[in-house]
Design a protein around this motif. Structure first.
Motif, PDB file in Angstrom:
ATOM      1  N   GLY A 287     -20.515  -6.857  -3.276  1.00  0.00           N
ATOM      2  CA  GLY A 287     -20.291  -5.496  -2.836  1.00  0.00           C
ATOM      3  C   GLY A 287     -21.285  -5.085  -1.765  1.00  0.00           C
ATOM      4  O   GLY A 287     -20.910  -4.607  -0.690  1.00  0.00           O
TER       5      GLY A 287
ATOM      6  N   VAL B 100     -20.506  -5.399   2.400  1.00  0.00           N
ATOM      7  CA  VAL B 100     -20.486  -4.212   3.252  1.00  0.00           C
ATOM      8  C   VAL B 100     -21.350  -4.423   4.488  1.00  0.00           C
ATOM      9  O   VAL B 100     -20.917  -4.186   5.620  1.00  0.00           O
ATOM     10  CB  VAL B 100     -20.966  -2.966   2.472  1.00  0.00           C
TER      11      VAL B 100
ATOM     12  N   TYR C 126     -13.568  -0.014   1.109  1.00  0.00           N
ATOM     13  CA  TYR C 126     -13.635  -0.861  -0.081  1.00  0.00           C
ATOM     14  C   TYR C 126     -13.381  -0.083  -1.369  1.00  0.00           C
ATOM     15  O   TYR C 126     -13.297  -0.681  -2.449  1.00  0.00           O
ATOM     16  CB  TYR C 126     -15.017  -1.520  -0.196  1.00  0.00           C
TER      17      TYR C 126
ATOM     18  N   ALA D  26     -10.979  -1.384  -4.011  1.00  0.00           N
ATOM     19  CA  ALA D  26     -11.409  -2.647  -4.615  1.00  0.00           C
ATOM     20  C   ALA D  26     -12.363  -2.390  -5.770  1.00  0.00           C
ATOM     21  O   ALA D  26     -12.264  -3.039  -6.831  1.00  0.00           O
ATOM     22  CB  ALA D  26     -12.079  -3.526  -3.556  1.00  0.00           C
ATOM     23  N   TRP D  27     -13.288  -1.453  -5.580  1.00  0.00           N
ATOM     24  CA  TRP D  27     -14.248  -1.162  -6.652  1.00  0.00           C
ATOM     25  C   TRP D  27     -13.590  -0.405  -7.796  1.00  0.00           C
ATOM     26  O   TRP D  27     -13.887  -0.650  -8.956  1.00  0.00           O
ATOM     27  CB  TRP D  27     -15.425  -0.375  -6.089  1.00  0.00           C
TER      28      TRP D  27
ATOM     29  N   SER E 198      -6.735  -3.424  -4.599  1.00  0.00           N
ATOM     30  CA  SER E 198      -7.698  -3.507  -3.496  1.00  0.00           C
ATOM     31  C   SER E 198      -7.006  -3.658  -2.149  1.00  0.00           C
ATOM     32  O   SER E 198      -7.600  -3.378  -1.108  1.00  0.00           O
ATOM     33  CB  SER E 198      -8.662  -4.681  -3.726  1.00  0.00           C
TER      34      SER E 198
ATOM     35  N   GLY F 287      -7.011  -0.903   0.272  1.00  0.00           N
ATOM     36  CA  GLY F 287      -8.178  -0.732   1.133  1.00  0.00           C
ATOM     37  C   GLY F 287      -7.901  -1.145   2.569  1.00  0.00           C
ATOM     38  O   GLY F 287      -8.554  -0.650   3.495  1.00  0.00           O
TER      39      GLY F 287
ATOM     40  N   MET G 120     -13.631  -9.792   7.225  1.00  0.00           N
ATOM     41  CA  MET G 120     -13.951  -9.407   5.854  1.00  0.00           C
ATOM     42  C   MET G 120     -13.544 -10.487   4.861  1.00  0.00           C
ATOM     43  O   MET G 120     -14.270 -10.777   3.906  1.00  0.00           O
ATOM     44  CB  MET G 120     -13.282  -8.071   5.525  1.00  0.00           C
TER      45      MET G 120
ATOM     46  N   TYR H 298     -16.239 -12.663   2.455  1.00  0.00           N
ATOM     47  CA  TYR H 298     -16.140 -12.756   1.006  1.00  0.00           C
ATOM     48  C   TYR H 298     -15.970 -14.199   0.540  1.00  0.00           C
ATOM     49  O   TYR H 298     -16.497 -14.589  -0.510  1.00  0.00           O
ATOM     50  CB  TYR H 298     -15.001 -11.880   0.490  1.00  0.00           C
TER      51      TYR H 298
END
Length: 205
Positions: A80, A84, A115, A118-119, A138, A141, A171, A175
């Motif tokens: 996370g 970012v 995001y 997603a969280w 997610s 997003g 992105m 990840y």
């Protein structure tokens, strides 16, 4: 900043919320400590509970145990925060190529708030069998990211789609790389091994 209201508005009324964010002064520390950490932290706690004490079947073996819970929680938190910053850095570096504003503070806002789904979806990790629903959530997003580009990066309309696609690829790459590093460095130190868990599961069954 009220985290709950911001998250709710980002999901239910993203266009209006991006307008509000556009009027705020960028503050990386405030965004990270006041928004990213609380949401990523909650997702991490959910992952710890889900994988540490409830678990899930994954083919021939079962993922469950405190070590697995810690690993999944660390994944959620580290990915996370690093996700970012790294995504924002690269997206900001690419801005001039798409006639957009180069502003790291705005890039952090863009990525952090995009995001949000997603969280929020990550809270479903408390029941690992439902984690795929959170993963699907997610995807919303991506829409938030697309809407946020003209506001946060002053991206012209004719450059918006191309900048969005490149930002998305960045992105995803970030990840994947972080995930590989986490698996390579953290799993062995915690005694976690997919092959070992498969053998143990087969022996139990």
């Amino acid at each position: 900043m009220n985290v709950i209201n911001r998250a709710k508005n980002m999901i239910l009324a993203p266009k209006a919320e991006w307008d509000i964010i556009d009027g705020e002064q960028p503050d990386n520390a405030k965004v990270i400590t006041g928004y990213v950490l609380p949401l990523a932290g909650l997702a991490a706690v959910a992952a710890f509970i889900g994988y540490g004490f409830i678990g899930m079947d994954a083919g021939f073996f079962r993922i469950k145990g405190v070590n697995w819970g810690i690993y999944q929680a660390a994944n959620a938190l580290i990915m996370g925060i690093l996700g970012v910053f790294i995504s924002a850095f690269v997206i900001d570096a690419l801005a001039p190529s798409f006639a957009s504003e180069k502003n790291m503070g705005r890039s952090v806002q863009l990525v952090a708030y995009a995001y949000t789904p997603a969280w929020v979806g990550g809270l479903l990790n408390v029941f690992p069998a439902l984690a795929f629903i959170g993963a699907l959530f997610s995807l919303y997003g991506l829409y938030l990211l697309y809407l946020g580009l003209p506001k946060m990066k002053k991206t012209p309309e004719d450059k918006q789609l191309s900048y969005f696609i490149v930002s998305l690829l960045v992105m995803i790459a970030v990840y994947v790389v972080i995930g590989i590093i986490m698996s390579a460095l953290v799993m062995p130190t915690m005694g976690l091994s997919m092959s070992k868990d498969i053998l143990q599961s087969i022996q139990v069954r």
